[in-house]
Scaffold this motif. Structure first.
Motif, PDB file in Angstrom:
ATOM      1  N   THR A 178       0.873  -1.211   0.014  1.00  0.00           N
ATOM      2  CA  THR A 178      -0.070  -0.110  -0.144  1.00  0.00           C
ATOM      3  C   THR A 178       0.898   1.292   0.244  1.00  0.00           C
ATOM      4  N   THR A 179       1.960   1.313   0.809  1.00  0.00           N
ATOM      5  CA  THR A 179       2.701   2.474   0.884  1.00  0.00           C
ATOM      6  C   THR A 179       3.568   2.664  -0.349  1.00  0.00           C
ATOM      7  N   LEU A 180       4.233   1.359  -1.002  1.00  0.00           N
ATOM      8  CA  LEU A 180       4.881   1.657  -2.215  1.00  0.00           C
ATOM      9  C   LEU A 180       3.990   2.135  -3.417  1.00  0.00           C
ATOM     10  N   GLU A 181       2.701   1.797  -3.677  1.00  0.00           N
ATOM     11  CA  GLU A 181       1.884   1.879  -4.823  1.00  0.00           C
ATOM     12  C   GLU A 181       0.828   2.930  -4.371  1.00  0.00           C
ATOM     13  N   SER A 182       0.078   2.756  -3.562  1.00  0.00           N
ATOM     14  CA  SER A 182      -1.053   3.646  -3.250  1.00  0.00           C
ATOM     15  C   SER A 182      -0.746   5.042  -2.615  1.00  0.00           C
ATOM     16  N   THR A 183       0.209   4.965  -1.405  1.00  0.00           N
ATOM     17  CA  THR A 183       0.556   6.316  -0.764  1.00  0.00           C
ATOM     18  C   THR A 183       1.558   6.913  -1.756  1.00  0.00           C
ATOM     19  N   VAL A 184       2.443   6.486  -2.552  1.00  0.00           N
ATOM     20  CA  VAL A 184       3.266   7.276  -3.378  1.00  0.00           C
ATOM     21  C   VAL A 184       2.448   7.971  -4.364  1.00  0.00           C
ATOM     22  N   THR A 185       1.601   7.229  -5.081  1.00  0.00           N
ATOM     23  CA  THR A 185       0.705   7.716  -6.070  1.00  0.00           C
ATOM     24  C   THR A 185      -0.263   8.732  -5.511  1.00  0.00           C
ATOM     25  N   GLU A 186      -0.552   8.577  -4.390  1.00  0.00           N
ATOM     26  CA  GLU A 186      -1.601   9.774  -3.737  1.00  0.00           C
ATOM     27  C   GLU A 186      -0.515  10.925  -3.429  1.00  0.00           C
ATOM     28  N   LEU A 187       0.380  10.841  -3.083  1.00  0.00           N
ATOM     29  CA  LEU A 187       1.342  11.883  -2.871  1.00  0.00           C
ATOM     30  C   LEU A 187       1.745  12.727  -4.223  1.00  0.00           C
ATOM     31  N   ARG A 188       1.947  12.015  -5.289  1.00  0.00           N
ATOM     32  CA  ARG A 188       2.204  12.361  -6.348  1.00  0.00           C
ATOM     33  C   ARG A 188       0.897  13.380  -7.030  1.00  0.00           C
ATOM     34  N   ARG A 189       0.075  12.729  -6.696  1.00  0.00           N
ATOM     35  CA  ARG A 189      -1.328  13.626  -7.104  1.00  0.00           C
ATOM     36  C   ARG A 189      -1.521  14.863  -6.327  1.00  0.00           C
ATOM     37  N   HIS A 190      -0.758  15.014  -5.513  1.00  0.00           N
ATOM     38  CA  HIS A 190      -0.896  16.193  -4.518  1.00  0.00           C
ATOM     39  C   HIS A 190       0.490  17.006  -4.846  1.00  0.00           C
ATOM     40  N   ASP A 191       1.076  16.643  -5.817  1.00  0.00           N
ATOM     41  CA  ASP A 191       2.275  17.459  -6.510  1.00  0.00           C
ATOM     42  C   ASP A 191       3.563  17.355  -5.452  1.00  0.00           C
ATOM     43  N   VAL A 192       3.544  16.344  -4.949  1.00  0.00           N
ATOM     44  CA  VAL A 192       4.811  16.056  -3.876  1.00  0.00           C
ATOM     45  C   VAL A 192       5.890  15.281  -5.053  1.00  0.00           C
ATOM     46  N   PRO A 193       7.101  16.150  -4.958  1.00  0.00           N
ATOM     47  CA  PRO A 193       8.019  15.380  -5.991  1.00  0.00           C
ATOM     48  C   PRO A 193       8.481  14.035  -5.695  1.00  0.00           C
ATOM     49  N   VAL A 194       7.688  13.071  -5.969  1.00  0.00           N
ATOM     50  CA  VAL A 194       7.963  11.749  -5.248  1.00  0.00           C
ATOM     51  C   VAL A 194       9.121  11.050  -6.196  1.00  0.00           C
ATOM     52  N   GLU A 195       9.478  11.761  -7.256  1.00  0.00           N
ATOM     53  CA  GLU A 195      10.559  11.171  -8.381  1.00  0.00           C
ATOM     54  C   GLU A 195      11.922  11.239  -7.473  1.00  0.00           C
ATOM     55  N   ALA A 196      11.972  12.191  -6.213  1.00  0.00           N
ATOM     56  CA  ALA A 196      13.291  12.069  -5.570  1.00  0.00           C
ATOM     57  C   ALA A 196      13.231  11.325  -4.451  1.00  0.00           C
TER      58      ALA A 196
END
Length: 624
Positions: free
Chosen positions: A496-514
């Motif tokens: 859930t963390t690696l897929e859902s949480t990271v995806t949700e953060l990306r949708r809120h413009d968090v620079p998860v690529e870093a």
């Protein structure tokens, strides 16, 4: 797929694939430099090269390399603190990287291929600037495999282990600027046999190969790390290699569009034959456009340029015929002219237009002695460019009379293609004498678990739902998921963390690529060790994404989520219950849901939800 008025199978479609996949190894194929990509702004110095074609051992020059050499360019390369002398072509290559060799043999195993007894490194001439040496090193590693599709088996011809080319950064005034961070990353090239007979089968075959590649867990992911080239022909057409198809879901569209293009070119050739078409000699028509209102032509003349034109006898109405969406035979002529530096061509099927008047068109026709059934193509540029460009356009018109030319084309984003260069020939390859041959031993290579098998295992062994199991198995962080689960992290929470949480953060413009694997692993282990509540994971990952230099422990402090003991939790929960005493006395445990959210808010993710839940139930029971 779009509606079509033709059946590719009826037209004799024959297609094959070439899949290029970067391997995620620690070091490059022929040196010890890391395979990490760098930002161009981190470059420490630049290197300049001028590249020219060389003859093969038989004294031949490859036609594709020769055409590339006619484009006068300077190549500049960005070098970094990680760039080595091999990448700069200032030192002979080292031996083939062992890790890359092992991964490539795993891939060969998944494709049911036979690994060669001895692998020899070859040089493949490439003078577009993408290799500092002027060639790419390539090794035949395996042959004769097969994959299954719903429309029948597709044979796999060969598997090559190669070095990736330099990354194109930008065009410069004198040529092209490349980055050396990508040069030399291990790459496998998988070529299928021409067993594909429909656009849909081409896409399915590519998807199957992509799944097998990702099953190794050692291939790079992301834009540009995998490229699909497609070889397409129809019965009356010719083999055309389409390079650089980036998206799997575009392959069937690319194939279908190429089938249509070849069909239209065959029809045009038949009509040209009926008209006894011919191509004249280029002539100077500069005087015809003296004082013209055409901005393009006037601009060229003002800069000391000229106008060259050629009569295409019997071509009237055919140069402007559409052969693919928004592309015409005239576009093909223009592509060839552009290869020699021109901005494009004008032709009489589209004139008068672009500031060219009807009177100028008539004068142009008279200047080249064109009849009503003829078309005229013209180029306005500096004298050298205009001469090269009009000759190239005339040569392409000649091939239009013959039918479909064999060539290499580039994929466009809209599913169409553009001319790049002639097909390369055998003169392109010759032995690499600086690297000794190797004798691969596939007996010790472990066969990877297929992603389809992983999905089933994640459901049965870890209890993941079908959708989440597929997300994790096919996701780029699958190896990380397996590693943290092996370290004791709850599988559902990790997934859930690696897929859902990271995806949700990306949708809120968090620079998860870093976020690196070390970041994610560290945060998951903090939760496993009880040093971070699950509810605080999103906040900590946000801090790490915005400040990647922090450690997970420092990010917890930065987020204000340092853990609290059970006594502090009980104190915070008791305050919530006290504030809502009347509701608790009235509803009893019915008040639990509403108060749970308030209690978690009061603790701001500092405490695990299960601990807060247990304490809240106890406090409510005291009041009820």
């Amino acid at each position: 797929m779009t509606d079509r008025s033709f059946d590719p199978e009826d037209l004799g479609l024959v297609a094959g694939l070439e899949i290029h996949q970067q391997l995620d190894t620690a070091t490059k194929l022929f040196c010890d430099s890391p395979t990490t990509l760098r930002d161009p702004g981190e470059a420490e110095r630049t290197i300049t090269r001028y590249l020219h074609p060389t003859k093969s051992e038989l004294g031949e020059i490859d036609e594709a390399a020769l055409e590339e050499s006619q484009v006068d360019r300077t190549f500049e390369y960005l070098a970094y603190d990680s760039t080595c002398l091999v990448e700069e072509d200032d030192e002979p290559p080292h031996e083939i990287d062992g890790e890359a060799l092992e991964v490539a043999m795993q891939i060969a195993d998944l494709l049911d291929m036979s690994v060669v007894d001895q692998a020899h490194v070859m040089r493949k001439i490439v003078i577009d600037g993408s290799n500092t040496s002027g060639f790419q090193r390539s090794t035949l590693l395996a042959r004769e495999g097969e994959i299954e599709t719903s429309e029948g088996p597709v044979g796999v011809e060969d598997l090559m282990l190669e070095e990736e080319s330099a990354k194109r950064v930008e065009e410069t005034d004198d040529g092209v600027r490349y980055s050396l961070d990508r040069l030399g990353i291990p790459l496998v090239e998988i070529g299928t046999k021409p067993d594909i007979s429909t656009p849909e089968q081409a896409r399915e075959a590519a998807q199957r190969i992509g799944m097998l590649l990702r099953s190794t867990g050692t291939v790079k992911r992301g834009l540009g790390t995998i490229r699909q080239d497609v070889n397409v022909s129809i019965a009356e057409g010719a083999r055309v290699e389409i390079k650089g198809v980036q998206a799997l879901d575009q392959i069937d569209e690319i194939v279908e569009t190429e089938v249509r293009r070849q069909k239209e070119l065959v029809d045009i050739a038949a009509e040209l034959d009926d008209r006894n078409a011919a191509v004249g000699d280029p002539v100077d028509v500069t005087d015809t456009f003296e004082g013209t209102d055409s901005g393009v032509i006037a601009g060229a003349l003002d800069a000391g340029g000229v106008v060259r034109a050629v009569r295409l006898s019997g071509f009237d109405g055919l140069v402007g015929r559409e052969i693919a969406p928004d592309r015409r035979l005239g576009t093909e002529l223009s592509d060839h002219a552009k290869r020699h530096g021109a901005g494009g061509v004008f032709h009489t099927d589209e004139l008068p237009a672009y500031g060219v008047t009807g009177d100028e068109v008539e004068a142009l026709r008279e200047a080249v002695d064109a009849d009503a059934d003829d078309a005229v193509v013209l180029v306005a540029d500096d004298p050298e460019t205009a001469d090269l460009a009009i000759d190239a356009a005339a040569e392409r018109a000649e091939t239009a009379i013959e039918g479909v030319p064999e060539e290499t084309r580039g994929a466009n984003d809209d599913g169409t293609t553009r001319y790049m260069r002639p097909l390369p020939g055998a003169a392109r390859l010759y032995p690499e004498t600086d690297v000794p041959p190797v004798e691969p031993d596939p007996s010790d290579v472990e066969t990877p678990e297929l992603l389809t098998e992983k999905v089933e295992r994640y459901q049965s062994e870890f209890g993941l739902g079908a959708g989440l199991a597929e997300q994790v198995a096919y996701g780029r962080r699958m190896p990380l998921f397996e590693a943290v689960v092996a370290d004791g992290v709850d599988p559902t929470f990790a997934a859930t963390t690696l897929e859902s949480t990271v995806t949700e953060l990306r949708r809120h413009d968090v620079p998860v690529e870093a976020l690196t694997d070390d970041h994610l692993r560290g945060v998951l282990m903090l939760v496993e060790d009880g040093d971070l509540a699950k509810e605080g994971v999103g906040d900590v990952l946000t801090v790490l994404a915005e400040e990647p230099s922090l450690s997970p422990e420092a990010a917890v402090e930065e987020a204000g989520l340092s853990g609290v003991d059970e006594e502090a939790v009980r104190e915070a929960v008791a305050e919530v219950v006290e504030r809502n005493a009347e509701q608790v006395e009235t509803e009893g445990m019915g008040a639990f849901s509403g108060l749970m959210g308030e209690a978690m808010g009061a603790l701001r993710g500092k405490a695990d939800g299960e601990v807060v839940s247990d304490v809240l139930r106890e406090e409510i029971q005291k009041r009820a």
